[in-house]
Design a protein around this motif. Sequence first.
Motif, PDB file in Angstrom:
ATOM      1  N   ASP A 160       8.108  44.869 -12.055  1.00 33.34           N
ATOM      2  CA  ASP A 160       8.888  45.595 -13.060  1.00 33.34           C
ATOM      3  C   ASP A 160       9.099  47.061 -12.692  1.00 33.34           C
ATOM      4  O   ASP A 160       9.780  47.789 -13.424  1.00 33.34           O
ATOM      5  N   HIS A 161       8.543  47.484 -11.594  1.00 30.45           N
ATOM      6  CA  HIS A 161       8.637  48.895 -11.206  1.00 30.45           C
ATOM      7  C   HIS A 161       9.935  49.169 -10.435  1.00 30.45           C
ATOM      8  O   HIS A 161      10.413  48.328  -9.681  1.00 30.45           O
ATOM      9  N   ALA A 162      10.436  50.368 -10.629  1.00 29.47           N
ATOM     10  CA  ALA A 162      11.666  50.788  -9.963  1.00 29.47           C
ATOM     11  C   ALA A 162      11.588  52.269  -9.642  1.00 29.47           C
ATOM     12  O   ALA A 162      10.798  53.022 -10.225  1.00 29.47           O
ATOM     13  N   ILE A 163      12.414  52.674  -8.699  1.00 29.59           N
ATOM     14  CA  ILE A 163      12.649  54.087  -8.416  1.00 29.59           C
ATOM     15  C   ILE A 163      14.046  54.414  -8.898  1.00 29.59           C
ATOM     16  O   ILE A 163      15.015  53.723  -8.540  1.00 29.59           O
ATOM     17  N   THR A 164      14.144  55.439  -9.733  1.00 29.71           N
ATOM     18  CA  THR A 164      15.424  55.842 -10.310  1.00 29.71           C
ATOM     19  C   THR A 164      15.723  57.276  -9.904  1.00 29.71           C
ATOM     20  O   THR A 164      14.962  58.200 -10.240  1.00 29.71           O
ATOM     21  N   PHE A 165      16.797  57.474  -9.165  1.00 30.46           N
ATOM     22  CA  PHE A 165      17.201  58.806  -8.742  1.00 30.46           C
ATOM     23  C   PHE A 165      17.853  59.553  -9.901  1.00 30.46           C
ATOM     24  O   PHE A 165      18.426  58.943 -10.807  1.00 30.46           O
ATOM     25  N   ASP A 166      17.813  60.881  -9.846  1.00 30.73           N
ATOM     26  CA  ASP A 166      18.406  61.665 -10.926  1.00 30.73           C
ATOM     27  C   ASP A 166      19.928  61.676 -10.867  1.00 30.73           C
ATOM     28  O   ASP A 166      20.584  61.926 -11.872  1.00 30.73           O
ATOM     29  N   VAL A 167      20.490  61.398  -9.685  1.00 29.54           N
ATOM     30  CA  VAL A 167      21.945  61.294  -9.531  1.00 29.54           C
ATOM     31  C   VAL A 167      22.223  60.120  -8.592  1.00 29.54           C
ATOM     32  O   VAL A 167      21.318  59.601  -7.932  1.00 29.54           O
ATOM     33  N   ASP A 168      23.477  59.709  -8.513  1.00 25.89           N
ATOM     34  CA  ASP A 168      23.845  58.641  -7.594  1.00 25.89           C
ATOM     35  C   ASP A 168      23.594  59.074  -6.150  1.00 25.89           C
ATOM     36  O   ASP A 168      23.982  60.173  -5.750  1.00 25.89           O
ATOM     37  N   GLU A 169      22.936  58.219  -5.398  1.00 24.85           N
ATOM     38  CA  GLU A 169      22.680  58.478  -3.972  1.00 24.85           C
ATOM     39  C   GLU A 169      23.455  57.443  -3.158  1.00 24.85           C
ATOM     40  O   GLU A 169      23.010  56.324  -2.944  1.00 24.85           O
TER      41      GLU A 169
END
Length: 299
Positions: A160-169
């Motif tokens: 269920d873990h994810a990495i979410t960037f603050d902006v589109d990469e």
Amino acid sequence: MSSDILSISGTGLSAEIHPLGAELWALRDADGRDLLWNGNAAFWTGRAPILFPIVGTVAGDTYRVGGASYALPRHGFARRRPFSLVTTQADGVTLRLTSDDATRAVYPFDFVLDLSFKIDGARLDVAANLTNTGDGPLPASFGYHPAFRWPLPYGAARADHAITFDVDEMAPIFRPDREGLLVSAERPSQLGARVLQLDDAAFTDGALVFTSLAGASLSFGAGNGPKLKISYPDTPHLGLWSVPGAPFVCVEPWQGYADPAGFTGEIWDKPGIVRLAPGARRRWRMGVELVGSEDAGDS
């Protein structure tokens, strides 16, 4: 070994730092739950090594400068060198690495590298300050390499873990080849414009290397539970890495990265190298903040 480890704490986090390599050795929340990987040799003995004066691999473990060749292992030598204590307080510590005959034998430049760690509430701030103390220009890269628990200790499943960037990469992603040199790669199917849903398939072919970042922070965690917000305002590159099946994921803000496959130039031309004039100073910061911790249940 444990007697050498330095401890700092605040209201929301505590940390330990080892003078060997100025390595973050432990990071815990207010209830003592571990957020940082413990270096279990079954997967990887590192915890959060410091990468200097290079990041990644140079071709053949050799680089060239001024017509001479020098050998450097992957990620340089700082992680294997003892740092001296500069200052210590209850909530912060500064450690220093200074050039000497051993470093000049493989990196013929004079420098001072200070690593400062400070806790403010539920946030750890780390700052690396590099000063050129020599008479000529200094080429350098620098990187952080912290490994965080995956899953975090708040009850959510690993999947269920994810990495979410603050902006589109959306810039191209690179991967290391068998020699550790970078080659272009297909964008992983788990990675959209902003979210990388973590699973072992993301790391089957090694690290994900972002050589051109659009943003300066990301979050790591699961659902609405507590997350780690990792900020990197001074580093234009990033590596994400794990070992399939391992209970950690590395989030690595970098200035610089491995040689691209086929690179044969001098270190001055290596992508990501900064050039410091005599007396000049360069700073690279990283922040790790535990957010949403009021929602944490028993692990």
